[in-house]
Design a protein around this motif. Structure first.
Motif, PDB file in Angstrom:
ATOM      1  N   PHE A  33      39.260  34.072  50.222  1.00 46.22           N
ATOM      2  CA  PHE A  33      40.286  33.358  49.893  1.00 46.22           C
ATOM      3  C   PHE A  33      41.173  33.179  50.889  1.00 46.22           C
ATOM      4  CE2 PHE A  33      39.486  34.324  45.218  1.00 46.22           C
ATOM      5  CZ  PHE A  33      38.808  35.452  45.312  1.00 46.22           C
ATOM      6  N   GLU A  96      37.859  40.549  47.988  1.00 47.87           N
ATOM      7  CA  GLU A  96      37.860  41.615  47.049  1.00 47.87           C
ATOM      8  C   GLU A  96      37.015  42.698  47.323  1.00 47.87           C
ATOM      9  OE1 GLU A  96      36.067  40.354  43.279  1.00 47.87           O
ATOM     10  OE2 GLU A  96      36.932  42.155  42.265  1.00 47.87           O
ATOM     11  N   ASP A  99      37.208  46.284  42.056  1.00 44.27           N
ATOM     12  CA  ASP A  99      37.793  45.497  41.103  1.00 44.27           C
ATOM     13  C   ASP A  99      39.434  45.546  41.285  1.00 44.27           C
ATOM     14  OD1 ASP A  99      35.568  47.103  38.365  1.00 44.27           O
ATOM     15  OD2 ASP A  99      35.458  45.282  39.955  1.00 44.27           O
ATOM     16  N   TYR A 100      39.968  46.213  41.959  1.00 42.72           N
ATOM     17  CA  TYR A 100      41.422  46.547  41.928  1.00 42.72           C
ATOM     18  C   TYR A 100      41.951  46.519  42.999  1.00 42.72           C
ATOM     19  CZ  TYR A 100      39.970  51.384  42.559  1.00 42.72           C
ATOM     20  OH  TYR A 100      39.265  52.361  42.801  1.00 42.72           O
ATOM     21  N   GLY A 101      40.957  45.994  44.390  1.00 47.83           N
ATOM     22  CA  GLY A 101      41.680  45.827  45.865  1.00 47.83           C
ATOM     23  C   GLY A 101      41.233  44.713  46.431  1.00 47.83           C
ATOM     24  N   TYR A 102      42.467  43.976  47.078  1.00 46.29           N
ATOM     25  CA  TYR A 102      42.189  42.787  47.811  1.00 46.29           C
ATOM     26  C   TYR A 102      42.487  43.185  49.162  1.00 46.29           C
ATOM     27  CZ  TYR A 102      40.688  40.603  43.616  1.00 46.29           C
ATOM     28  OH  TYR A 102      40.120  40.087  42.427  1.00 46.29           O
ATOM     29  N   THR A 103      41.605  43.181  50.149  1.00 47.92           N
ATOM     30  CA  THR A 103      42.000  43.277  51.387  1.00 47.92           C
ATOM     31  C   THR A 103      42.275  41.964  52.186  1.00 47.92           C
ATOM     32  OG1 THR A 103      40.690  45.293  51.477  1.00 47.92           O
ATOM     33  CG2 THR A 103      41.058  44.298  53.623  1.00 47.92           C
ATOM     34  N   PHE A 104      43.190  42.071  53.079  1.00 48.26           N
ATOM     35  CA  PHE A 104      43.594  40.838  54.073  1.00 48.26           C
ATOM     36  C   PHE A 104      43.259  40.865  55.295  1.00 48.26           C
ATOM     37  CE2 PHE A 104      46.189  38.244  50.975  1.00 48.26           C
ATOM     38  CZ  PHE A 104      46.424  39.036  49.946  1.00 48.26           C
TER      39      PHE A 104
END
Lengths: 113, 118
Positions: A33, A96, A99-104
């Motif tokens: 993303f 992603e 299921d509950y973690g989005y790293t930038f």
């Protein structure tokens, strides 16, 4: 968690030119993303990039202005084309990793003069 | 569509005290996730804590806890024992988890700038 290397970290560019931002992930991910954060504002999603298909752009963002490549499952680029001062922002990629973690990524701070 | 509202543009707290950052949300999805991220002046986004809509217990991660009140659609972040290094912008975000075209797309609030005083 996935680790993302984002380059460049910052740049100052002349109006009318283009800048390509790279994100390299240390593991294979299906979706990447791209977000924009204008000065003093929140993050806004530009597009979603899946490997092997055209990126999907959000309302207000077009491919001619923000072309995206996704040649494999660990890499993506975002190009900011024909830049104007209004494009001065922080650009961030994200993946992603659970299921509950989005790293930038660490972000690219772009200034257009 | 999802919407996140953070009504506190700025908050101040004394070092070692606790602080609550407010977040309310609106969504028609039954399954969703709520996140808090910290953004220091360097611009990176640091994941702090996650709460699933079906989680019965409030999430905790070290000094961070999430006060989840589903009926009120609020997901406030509590930072205990504030430290000078906690000074940063804090974003509340949510994501639908039922699949569909919004899968993976985080919606962010406007953020709250936290300043920790010595």
């Amino acid at each position: 968690s996935a680790v993302i290397s984002q380059k460049p970290s910052r740049d100052i560019c002349q109006r009318g030119t283009s800048l390509t931002i790279q994100c390299q992930v240390d593991s294979q991910v299906t979706m990447m993303f791209w977000y924009r954060q204008q000065p003093g504002q929140s993050l806004t999603l530009i597009a979603t990039a899946n490997q092997g298909s055209e990126a999907t752009y959000e309302s207000g963002f077009v491919i001619d202005k923000f072309p995206i490549s996704r040649p494999n499952l660990t890499f993506s680029t975002l190009t900011v084309s024909n830049m104007s001062p209004e494009d001065s922002s922080i650009y961030l990629c994200s993946v992603e990793w659970t299921d509950y973690g989005y790293t930038f990524g660490s972000g690219t701070r772009l200034t257009v003069v | 569509a999802q919407k996140i509202t953070q009504t506190q543009p700025g908050m101040f707290v004394q070092e070692k005290e606790a602080v609550t950052l407010d977040c309310t949300y609106d969504t028609s999805d039954q399954s969703y996730g709520l996140f808090w991220y910290k953004q220091p002046s360097s611009g990176e986004m640091i994941f702090l804590i996650y709460q699933g809509s079906y989680d019965e217990q409030n999430a905790t991660e070290g000094r961070y806890s999430l006060n989840f009140q589903k009926a009120r659609k609020s997901a406030n972040l509590v930072i205990s024992a504030s430290q000078l290094g906690d000074s940063a912008m804090y974003f509340c975000a949510m994501i639908p988890q039922g699949g569909g075209t919004s899968y993976g797309k985080l919606t962010f609030g406007q953020g709250t700038i936290l300043t920790v005083h010595p």
